[in-house]
Design an enzyme around this catalytic site. Structure first.
Site, PDB file in Angstrom:
ATOM      1  N   ASN A 209       0.840  -1.200   0.000  1.00 14.18           N
ATOM      2  CA  ASN A 209       0.000   0.000   0.000  1.00 14.18           C
ATOM      3  C   ASN A 209       0.874   1.248   0.000  1.00 14.18           C
ATOM      4  O   ASN A 209       2.108   1.155  -0.048  1.00 14.18           O
ATOM      5  CB  ASN A 209      -0.966  -0.009   1.189  1.00 14.18           C
ATOM      6  N   ASP A 279      -4.715  -6.288   4.760  1.00 14.26           N
ATOM      7  CA  ASP A 279      -5.871  -7.042   5.250  1.00 14.26           C
ATOM      8  C   ASP A 279      -5.970  -8.412   4.578  1.00 14.26           C
ATOM      9  O   ASP A 279      -6.570  -9.332   5.119  1.00 14.26           O
ATOM     10  CB  ASP A 279      -7.158  -6.259   4.987  1.00 14.26           C
ATOM     11  N   LYS A 289       8.401 -17.030 -11.241  1.00 15.50           N
ATOM     12  CA  LYS A 289       7.684 -15.891 -11.802  1.00 15.50           C
ATOM     13  C   LYS A 289       6.532 -16.359 -12.676  1.00 15.50           C
ATOM     14  O   LYS A 289       6.706 -17.214 -13.550  1.00 15.50           O
ATOM     15  CB  LYS A 289       8.639 -15.030 -12.628  1.00 15.50           C
ATOM     16  N   PHE A 323      -5.162   3.346  14.542  1.00 12.25           N
ATOM     17  CA  PHE A 323      -5.273   4.363  13.500  1.00 12.25           C
ATOM     18  C   PHE A 323      -6.358   3.921  12.523  1.00 12.25           C
ATOM     19  O   PHE A 323      -6.513   2.724  12.257  1.00 12.25           O
ATOM     20  CB  PHE A 323      -3.950   4.530  12.752  1.00 12.25           C
ATOM     21  N   LYS A 337     -14.768   1.637  14.794  1.00  8.79           N
ATOM     22  CA  LYS A 337     -13.576   0.803  15.005  1.00  8.79           C
ATOM     23  C   LYS A 337     -13.116   0.881  16.452  1.00  8.79           C
ATOM     24  O   LYS A 337     -12.740  -0.134  17.058  1.00  8.79           O
ATOM     25  CB  LYS A 337     -12.462   1.270  14.060  1.00  8.79           C
ATOM     26  N   LYS A 341     -13.315  -2.696  18.611  1.00  9.28           N
ATOM     27  CA  LYS A 341     -12.071  -3.351  19.036  1.00  9.28           C
ATOM     28  C   LYS A 341     -11.745  -3.102  20.502  1.00  9.28           C
ATOM     29  O   LYS A 341     -10.775  -3.658  21.027  1.00  9.28           O
ATOM     30  CB  LYS A 341     -10.915  -2.881  18.142  1.00  9.28           C
TER      31      LYS A 341
END
Length: 402
Positions: A209, A279, A289, A323, A337, A341
């Protein structure tokens, strides 16, 4: 913060040495026990007798002048000091310390001391701006030395500019401010994750990311500057730490980050999960490859373990912060969130906003604690944002202890 401290004052050879006399007097008046070490050149500007009278302590000038045969003087002084202050600090003494040179009493002590070291430079404006001097100061900063920047004004050489030794009151105020800040998290251990993770598809491809780790690194350095013992677990980034006291652990995959965070979780007081962890990962990793072929190529993905959730389930007395990087309704999703959590706080940012998000040097965040008290932090540099976040965490921890 200065009274009752053992302060070792190093005076090097510049015209500003005369200000060190007033500095010695003021520190002594505040209750500090001051011992002065002078270089040979410093003695050409001010007599050791002056500092002896002001500090009411012997003045040290010679590495081989052992006043007590039972002790090695430079080691004894290095161990004695709670704080070491170089004022004035010439380009010469800064260069010596930055390059590990110990050829007189003062430079030898500076290599041996484990105390906090403050450096107040004083020199010609062009000397101060020279690349070698700047490089040496940057090196010392990375080792944890603290600089009290010189002031602008008329210099003894006739130039006007930056290079004048700060006034004694300003030097003392800067030291006291730093001492107060360094005491905020003294004795606390902080665990922080930062950066992206990489999930391999084949030997040449991977999923990742846009995270650069800048926010997590800024948090690690902010916590360390407040006196905490910091461990930073980072994914693959191109950043380096300017604070050598931070322990850095490099990982690549979400599984590696999970394992390291869990390994260190129990022994830490504050845990901040700022990393952008994958995730999902490829269910199958190819050993060779994958070649191009006609038609589409589908990669089956499987869920990675939710690190933040798994830490929350193990939480005992840790202050756990997550975060939430969102692109729509960021506060709503962030608060959900936080509740889901069972976190102590969450930092929410809209990564699509101007000046915020991945890769940027600035950020805009909303800090929300377990009581859903919100703190909006407007556009600022990531180090400034990190300072604010750590201040909020410290406040909420204290509130929770009441």
């Amino acid at each position: 913060m200065i009274g009752n401290k053992h302060i070792l004052l190093g005076v090097s050879g510049g015209i500003a040495a005369y200000k060190a006399c007033a500095l010695t007097s003021r520190l002594t008046q505040l209750g500090a026990d001051v011992k002065v070490v002078m270089t040979d050149n410093a003695q050409k500007f001010v007599s050791p007798l002056t500092f002896q009278a002001l500090s009411r302590n012997p003045v040290y000038t010679d590495t081989f002048d052992e006043k007590d045969p039972a002790k090695i003087a430079h080691i004894d002084l290095a161990d004695w000091a709670d704080i070491t202050l170089l004022a004035p600090a010439t380009a010469n003494i800064i260069g010596k310390v930055a390059n590990g040179i110990a050829d007189d009493m003062l430079s030898t002590i500076l290599l041996a001391t484990q105390s906090q070291v403050y450096i107040a430079p004083a020199m010609n404006v062009h000397m101060y701006a020279h690349p070698a001097v700047m490089k040496n100061m940057k090196q010392l900063e990375s080792w944890g030395y603290h600089f009290i920047e010189p002031g602008d004004g008329y210099l003894a050489c006739g130039y006007v500019g930056k290079g004048r030794l700060e006034e004694p009151e300003s030097i003392i105020a800067a030291m006291e401010d730093h001492q107060k800040r360094h005491a905020l998290l003294a004795g606390k251990k902080v665990l922080i994750s930062a950066g992206p993770t990489k999930e391999t598809i084949d030997p040449v491809r991977f999923f990742t990311n846009r995270s650069t780790g800048k926010m997590g690194f800024a948090l690690a350095e902010a916590a360390s500057s407040m006196g905490a013992e910091v461990t930073l677990v980072t994914g693959p980034v191109s950043l380096s730490l300017s604070d050598s006291k931070v322990k850095r652990i490099d990982v690549v995959t979400a599984r590696e980050m999970h394992d390291v965070m869990h390994e260190h979780f129990a022994s830490n007081d504050i845990v901040i999960k700022a990393a952008a962890v994958a995730d999902y990962r490829p269910k199958r990793v190819h050993s060779e490859k994958m070649k191009k072929h006609d038609g589409d190529w589908y990669v089956e993905m499987e869920r990675t373990t939710d690190i933040l959730q798994s830490l929350a389930e193990r939480k005992t007395n840790q202050f756990l912060v997550g975060f939430a990087a969102e692109t729509e309704n960021p506060v709503d999703y962030g608060v959900k969130k936080l509740k889901k959590k069972g976190l102590d706080a969450i930092v929410i940012n809209n990564v699509a906003a101007d000046g915020a998000g991945f890769g940027s040097d600035t950020n805009v965040v909303t800090y929300v604690n377990r009581d859903e008290k919100m703190e909006e932090v407007s556009l600022a540099s990531k180090p400034d944002i990190a300072d604010r976040i750590m201040t909020f965490i410290l406040r909420d921890m204290k509130d929770g202890e009441k």
